[in-house]
Design a protein around this motif. Structure first.
Motif, short mmCIF file in Angstrom:
data_model
loop_
_atom_site.label_atom_id
_atom_site.label_comp_id
_atom_site.label_asym_id
_atom_site.label_seq_id
_atom_site.Cartn_x
_atom_site.Cartn_y
_atom_site.Cartn_z
N LEU A 155 42.01 30.69 26.79
CA LEU A 155 43.08 31.50 26.74
C LEU A 155 44.22 30.77 26.13
N GLY A 156 44.60 29.56 26.30
CA GLY A 156 45.61 28.97 25.56
C GLY A 156 45.63 27.53 25.89
N ARG A 157 46.85 26.77 25.61
CA ARG A 157 46.50 25.36 26.07
C ARG A 157 46.38 24.94 27.45
N GLU A 158 46.95 25.96 28.60
CA GLU A 158 46.77 25.49 29.77
C GLU A 158 45.65 25.76 30.27
N VAL A 159 45.24 25.08 31.41
CA VAL A 159 43.74 25.44 32.05
C VAL A 159 44.32 26.16 33.41
N LEU A 160 43.85 27.37 33.55
CA LEU A 160 43.99 28.20 34.84
C LEU A 160 43.10 27.97 35.56
N ALA A 168 44.05 36.76 33.75
CA ALA A 168 44.95 36.54 32.48
C ALA A 168 43.96 37.08 31.28
N ALA A 169 42.66 36.88 31.32
CA ALA A 169 41.88 37.24 30.41
C ALA A 169 41.61 38.74 30.26
N ILE A 170 41.56 39.47 31.52
CA ILE A 170 41.25 40.97 31.42
C ILE A 170 42.51 41.45 31.00
N SER A 171 43.53 40.95 31.42
CA SER A 171 45.12 41.38 30.99
C SER A 171 45.01 41.49 29.17
N ALA A 172 44.96 40.44 28.82
CA ALA A 172 44.85 40.36 27.34
C ALA A 172 43.78 40.98 26.93
N LEU A 173 42.66 41.42 27.38
CA LEU A 173 41.67 42.14 26.72
C LEU A 173 42.06 43.65 26.89
N SER A 174 42.51 43.92 28.06
CA SER A 174 43.15 45.47 28.02
C SER A 174 43.93 45.83 27.21
N VAL A 175 45.09 44.78 26.83
CA VAL A 175 45.81 45.03 25.75
C VAL A 175 45.10 45.40 24.15
N ARG A 176 44.20 44.42 24.03
CA ARG A 176 43.49 44.54 22.74
C ARG A 176 42.49 45.70 22.61
N LEU A 177 42.10 46.07 23.95
CA LEU A 177 41.23 47.32 23.56
C LEU A 177 41.99 48.67 23.94
N GLY A 178 42.97 48.50 24.10
CA GLY A 178 43.79 49.81 24.02
C GLY A 178 43.83 50.60 25.60
N ARG A 179 43.51 49.74 26.33
CA ARG A 179 43.40 50.10 27.89
C ARG A 179 44.55 50.19 28.34
#
Length: 180
Positions: A155-160, A168-179
């Motif tokens: 996801l990034g440098r930080e470990v969540l 965080a991953a679903i949020s990023a995927l939702s933007v990329r997938l046009g959801r």
């Protein structure tokens, strides 16, 4: 008297996002289910990972699974979602690795060199995202997933924490997938 002015049907999102969520101690599992539901997950697979401290066995397992189902249902209502995420029975690492060959799979891993923001995503069908428990995915689990065709991503440098990584991953995927 009740009058219905309009009826409509909302299709399920495509591609469907399935998250294999490592079982977590305390309330972290329910927190993950709640937040992932609010941001749009479609299926949540409870995963009995090697580093999962919590074990769903016997009556305790039945109660824990029912709590995840209830949490997903309530979070879907709160978020006014048309679809409630499916929460099937828990899966083992072996069963999860078998699913990897059926659909594109991304494994969140802090040592991955490929970023979630740059990995190729499917245009339709499904996408499986693996989120480890507290302590992360073991090297053996990662090897099994990669051998089955999964792609490790970061996801990034930080470990969540396990309770926030999926969100965080679903949020990023939702933007990329046009959801979104």
């Amino acid at each position: 008297m009740l009058q219905v002015d309009e009826v409509f049907f909302e299709e399920r999102p495509d591609p469907l996002i399935t998250v294999a969520q490592g079982l977590a101690k305390g309330e972290r599992g329910e927190l993950a289910v709640q937040a992932m539901t609010e941001v749009g997950v479609d299926v949540i697979l409870p995963w009995a990972a090697a580093r999962s401290i919590v074990q769903w066995r016997g009556d305790r397992g039945v109660k824990a699974h029912a709590k995840w189902v209830s949490t997903a249902r309530e979070a879907a209502k709160q978020a006014r979602r048309a679809w409630v995420p499916d929460v099937p029975a828990q899966v083992t690492t072996k069963a999860l690795a078998a699913r990897v060959g059926e659909t594109p799979c991304l494994v969140l891993h802090e040592e991955a060199t490929e970023s979630l923001s740059s990995v190729k995503l499917p245009e339709s069908g499904g996408l499986l995202l693996v989120v480890g428990p507290e302590g992360g995915v073991t090297p053996e689990e990662l090897d099994a997933f990669v051998a089955a065709g999964a792609t490790p991503v970061r996801l990034g440098r930080e470990v969540l924490r396990t309770s926030t990584a999926g969100v965080a991953a679903i949020s990023a995927l939702s933007v990329r997938l046009g959801r979104w």
